[in-house]
Write an enzyme that holds these catalytic residues in place. Structure first.
Site, PDB file in Angstrom:
ATOM      1  N   ARG A 236       0.971  -1.095  -0.075  1.00  0.00           N
ATOM      2  CA  ARG A 236      -0.021  -0.007   0.053  1.00  0.00           C
ATOM      3  C   ARG A 236       0.775   0.999   0.168  1.00  0.00           C
ATOM      4  O   ARG A 236       1.972   1.291   0.387  1.00  0.00           O
ATOM      5  CB  ARG A 236      -0.861  -0.033   1.205  1.00  0.00           C
ATOM      6  CG  ARG A 236      -2.117  -0.725   1.271  1.00  0.00           C
ATOM      7  CD  ARG A 236      -3.022  -0.293   0.180  1.00  0.00           C
ATOM      8  NE  ARG A 236      -4.274  -1.207   0.297  1.00  0.00           N
ATOM      9  CZ  ARG A 236      -4.510  -2.239  -0.370  1.00  0.00           C
ATOM     10  NH1 ARG A 236      -3.491  -2.869  -1.496  1.00  0.00           N
ATOM     11  NH2 ARG A 236      -5.627  -2.894  -0.347  1.00  0.00           N
ATOM     12  N   HIS A 284      -1.268   0.387  -9.483  1.00  0.00           N
ATOM     13  CA  HIS A 284      -2.011  -0.398  -8.317  1.00  0.00           C
ATOM     14  C   HIS A 284      -2.842  -1.606  -9.432  1.00  0.00           C
ATOM     15  O   HIS A 284      -3.866  -1.584  -9.067  1.00  0.00           O
ATOM     16  CB  HIS A 284      -3.138   0.284  -7.686  1.00  0.00           C
ATOM     17  CG  HIS A 284      -3.516  -0.302  -6.452  1.00  0.00           C
ATOM     18  ND1 HIS A 284      -3.760   0.182  -5.223  1.00  0.00           N
ATOM     19  CD2 HIS A 284      -3.378  -1.627  -6.405  1.00  0.00           C
ATOM     20  CE1 HIS A 284      -3.865  -0.596  -4.521  1.00  0.00           C
ATOM     21  NE2 HIS A 284      -4.017  -1.837  -4.818  1.00  0.00           N
TER      22      HIS A 284
HETATM   23  P1  NDP Z   1      -1.405 -11.425   4.789  1.00  0.00           P
HETATM   24  O1  NDP Z   1      -2.373 -10.933   5.913  1.00  0.00           O
HETATM   25  O2  NDP Z   1      -1.689 -13.035   4.317  1.00  0.00           O
HETATM   26  O3  NDP Z   1       0.018 -11.252   5.260  1.00  0.00           O
HETATM   27  C1  NDP Z   1       0.595 -10.056   5.649  1.00  0.00           C
HETATM   28  C2  NDP Z   1       1.943 -10.359   6.250  1.00  0.00           C
HETATM   29  O4  NDP Z   1       2.373  -9.179   6.643  1.00  0.00           O
HETATM   30  C3  NDP Z   1       1.964 -11.628   7.479  1.00  0.00           C
HETATM   31  O5  NDP Z   1       3.069 -12.481   7.147  1.00  0.00           O
HETATM   32  C4  NDP Z   1       2.131 -10.699   8.544  1.00  0.00           C
HETATM   33  O6  NDP Z   1       2.932 -11.320   9.862  1.00  0.00           O
HETATM   34  C5  NDP Z   1       3.168  -9.579   8.047  1.00  0.00           C
HETATM   35  N1  NDP Z   1       2.855  -8.366   8.945  1.00  0.00           N
HETATM   36  C6  NDP Z   1       1.784  -7.772   9.329  1.00  0.00           C
HETATM   37  N2  NDP Z   1       2.338  -6.614  10.120  1.00  0.00           N
HETATM   38  C7  NDP Z   1       3.313  -6.620  10.353  1.00  0.00           C
HETATM   39  C8  NDP Z   1       4.384  -6.128  11.420  1.00  0.00           C
HETATM   40  N3  NDP Z   1       3.861  -5.075  11.835  1.00  0.00           N
HETATM   41  N4  NDP Z   1       5.735  -6.364  11.170  1.00  0.00           N
HETATM   42  C9  NDP Z   1       6.020  -7.334  10.568  1.00  0.00           C
HETATM   43  N5  NDP Z   1       5.314  -8.188   9.699  1.00  0.00           N
HETATM   44  C10 NDP Z   1       3.890  -7.907   9.750  1.00  0.00           C
HETATM   45  O7  NDP Z   1      -1.695 -10.341   3.658  1.00  0.00           O
HETATM   46  P2  NDP Z   1      -1.713 -10.712   2.144  1.00  0.00           P
HETATM   47  O8  NDP Z   1      -0.337 -11.621   1.908  1.00  0.00           O
HETATM   48  O9  NDP Z   1      -2.905 -11.431   1.477  1.00  0.00           O
HETATM   49  O10 NDP Z   1      -1.580  -9.401   1.474  1.00  0.00           O
HETATM   50  C11 NDP Z   1      -0.614  -8.437   1.844  1.00  0.00           C
HETATM   51  C12 NDP Z   1      -1.024  -6.918   1.392  1.00  0.00           C
HETATM   52  O11 NDP Z   1      -0.888  -6.654  -0.187  1.00  0.00           O
HETATM   53  C13 NDP Z   1      -2.549  -6.415   1.571  1.00  0.00           C
HETATM   54  O12 NDP Z   1      -2.803  -6.189   2.775  1.00  0.00           O
HETATM   55  C14 NDP Z   1      -2.588  -5.544   0.443  1.00  0.00           C
HETATM   56  O13 NDP Z   1      -2.358  -4.195   0.962  1.00  0.00           O
HETATM   57  C15 NDP Z   1      -1.578  -5.868  -0.674  1.00  0.00           C
HETATM   58  N6  NDP Z   1      -2.182  -5.918  -1.909  1.00  0.00           N
HETATM   59  C16 NDP Z   1      -1.925  -5.252  -2.994  1.00  0.00           C
HETATM   60  C17 NDP Z   1      -2.135  -5.669  -4.206  1.00  0.00           C
HETATM   61  C18 NDP Z   1      -1.947  -4.992  -5.235  1.00  0.00           C
HETATM   62  O14 NDP Z   1      -2.397  -5.154  -6.484  1.00  0.00           O
HETATM   63  N7  NDP Z   1      -0.927  -3.885  -5.103  1.00  0.00           N
HETATM   64  C19 NDP Z   1      -3.329  -6.660  -4.531  1.00  0.00           C
HETATM   65  C20 NDP Z   1      -3.501  -7.439  -3.316  1.00  0.00           C
HETATM   66  C21 NDP Z   1      -3.093  -7.127  -1.895  1.00  0.00           C
HETATM   67  P3  NDP Z   1       2.393 -12.537  10.226  1.00  0.00           P
HETATM   68  O15 NDP Z   1       2.785 -13.695   9.350  1.00  0.00           O
HETATM   69  O16 NDP Z   1       3.186 -12.798  11.600  1.00  0.00           O
HETATM   70  O17 NDP Z   1       0.774 -12.358  10.575  1.00  0.00           O
HETATM   71  C1  OXD Z   2      -6.127  -5.950  -2.772  1.00  0.00           C
HETATM   72  C2  OXD Z   2      -5.959  -4.809  -3.872  1.00  0.00           C
HETATM   73  O1  OXD Z   2      -6.031  -5.309  -1.666  1.00  0.00           O
HETATM   74  O2  OXD Z   2      -6.362  -4.876  -5.069  1.00  0.00           O
HETATM   75  O3  OXD Z   2      -6.729  -6.692  -3.183  1.00  0.00           O
HETATM   76  O4  OXD Z   2      -4.784  -3.856  -3.521  1.00  0.00           O
END
Ligand code: NDP
Ligand code: OXD
Length: 321
Positions: A236, A284
């Site tokens: 993000r 995006h």
């Molecule tokens: P998940 O919830 O599956 O994974 C999030 C990861 O981030 C986990 O490993 C989590 O740790 C880690 N995390 C969260 N907070 C912290 C912190 N404070 N310190 C260290 N690690 C942290 O999310 P997704 O993988 O499904 O998606 C990730 C992000 O990708 C979404 O939230 C979205 O913003 C973005 N996204 C962007 C898209 C685009 O087109 N650009 C499309 C889809 C998503 P833990 O494993 O310990 O819980």
């Molecule tokens: C998502 C995105 O969060 O599209 O899935 O960014």
């Protein structure tokens, strides 16, 4: 007895967020359930049991007194978490193979672009300059993935498969075959020190806002064939300090960046990111949200929930993701 209605609140604006397209898909996968596309439809708010949403306006969801579950149609729930009036019902986020594969394609594409010196080669082509540069193997490049969730873990595995040295950083302890895993604030520096290409797939939460800043970039490894570290952010825009990124590109703290997300989207026409020679940007669309697969995912979850089963990928409001 009539099934509880599903309300669609979709305010994306881009092609894959066409509300009519989502309505058509949900009508197909929920044939015996009323599917109400807002804001036009005349409907009884009390009949709405489920809402499938993308960027609903703050307060919009509070209008349904009998809401049971909210399904966010994307993976990131930061916009919903910012809505103080969000009903206190389970919030389910997207975690499906189609979105995961698309994100892995984006990450692999951009890691390879930097690793294989694509910006230099395209500039050479435009200048009609036949000047190959030495290549190095993937095995000498360390890619560090911030966020080892659904998306980060899959991308890390694909990079490992290509021969890169891969590590990852998460909030809690993770164990992934072949990936060196770090966690928590205490291990962030060790993770950064061994990273040449930093890939960010973190969710945006109060803990991660502006985590991509000068202090972090300055700790990345500078002793690699890339000469200066590279940042790839597809999480993000709020994760990045954009002024720091531009300054770090200009003073050499960072060698190049690939950015799919920005603090302000669409990116304003006068943003310096558009024309910066060390920036590769995409609007995006690292991973598009596919109405076919995601409407089926939501329909399956509703059926399971109504049969007394457990919802999957429910957001923890305390963690914010
Ligand atoms: P998940 O919830 O599956 O994974 C999030 C990861 O981030 C986990 O490993 C989590 O740790 C880690 N995390 C969260 N907070 C912290 C912190 N404070 N310190 C260290 N690690 C942290 O999310 P997704 O993988 O499904 O998606 C990730 C992000 O990708 C979404 O939230 C979205 O913003 C973005 N996204 C962007 C898209 C685009 O087109 N650009 C499309 C889809 C998503 P833990 O494993 O310990 O819980
Ligand atoms: C998502 C995105 O969060 O599209 O899935 O960014």
């Amino acid at each position: 007895m009539a099934k509880g209605a599903l309300a669609l609140l979709i305010h994306g604006g881009t092609e894959n967020w066409s509300p009519q397209r989502w309505k058509q898909r949900f009508d197909e996968v929920c044939p015996d359930r009323p599917v109400v596309l807002l804001p036009d439809a005349a409907f009884d708010p009390a009949a709405i049991h489920y809402a499938a949403v993308w960027k609903p306006a703050p307060g919009e969801l509070a209008a349904f007194p009998n809401l049971r579950v909210i399904f966010n149609l994307g993976a990131g729930v930061d916009a919903l978490m910012a809505d103080a009036s969000l009903p206190k019902v389970p919030l389910v986020r997207v975690s499906v193979g189609d979105l995961t594969s698309r994100m892995t394609e984006y990450v692999v594409l951009h890691v390879l672009m930097h690793h294989r010196q694509e910006p230099y080669l395209r500039a050479s082509q435009r200048a009609k300059r036949w000047a190959p540069k030495a290549q190095w193997p993937a095995s000498v490049i360390s890619v560090g993935v911030m966020g080892l969730g659904t998306l980060g873990a899959n991308a890390a595995g694909a990079l490992k498969h290509l021969g890169f040295r891969v590590s990852g950083w998460s909030r809690s302890v993770r164990q992934i075959d072949g990936i060196e895993c770090f966690c928590g604030k205490e291990q962030l520096d060790a993770f950064l020190r061994r990273t040449d290409i930093l890939v960010c797939l973190l969710p945006l939460t109060p803990d991660t806002r502006h985590i991509l800043n000068r202090g972090v970039f300055a700790k990345l490894n500078r002793d690699s064939p890339l000469q200066a570290p590279v940042l790839i952010n597809a999480g993000r825009g709020g994760l990045q300090n954009e002024a720091d990124i531009l300054q770090c590109l200009d003073d050499g703290t960072l060698g190049a960046v690939s950015l799919d997300v920005f603090v302000q989207e669409p990116l304003p026409a006068d943003s310096p990111f558009w024309t910066h020679p060390k920036v590769m940007l995409t609007p995006h669309n690292a991973a598009d949200t596919d109405p076919d697969e995601i409407s089926k995912y939501v329909a399956r979850q509703i059926e399971r929930f109504e049969a007394g089963g457990v919802l999957e990928n429910v957001v923890d409001p305390k963690r914010g993701y």
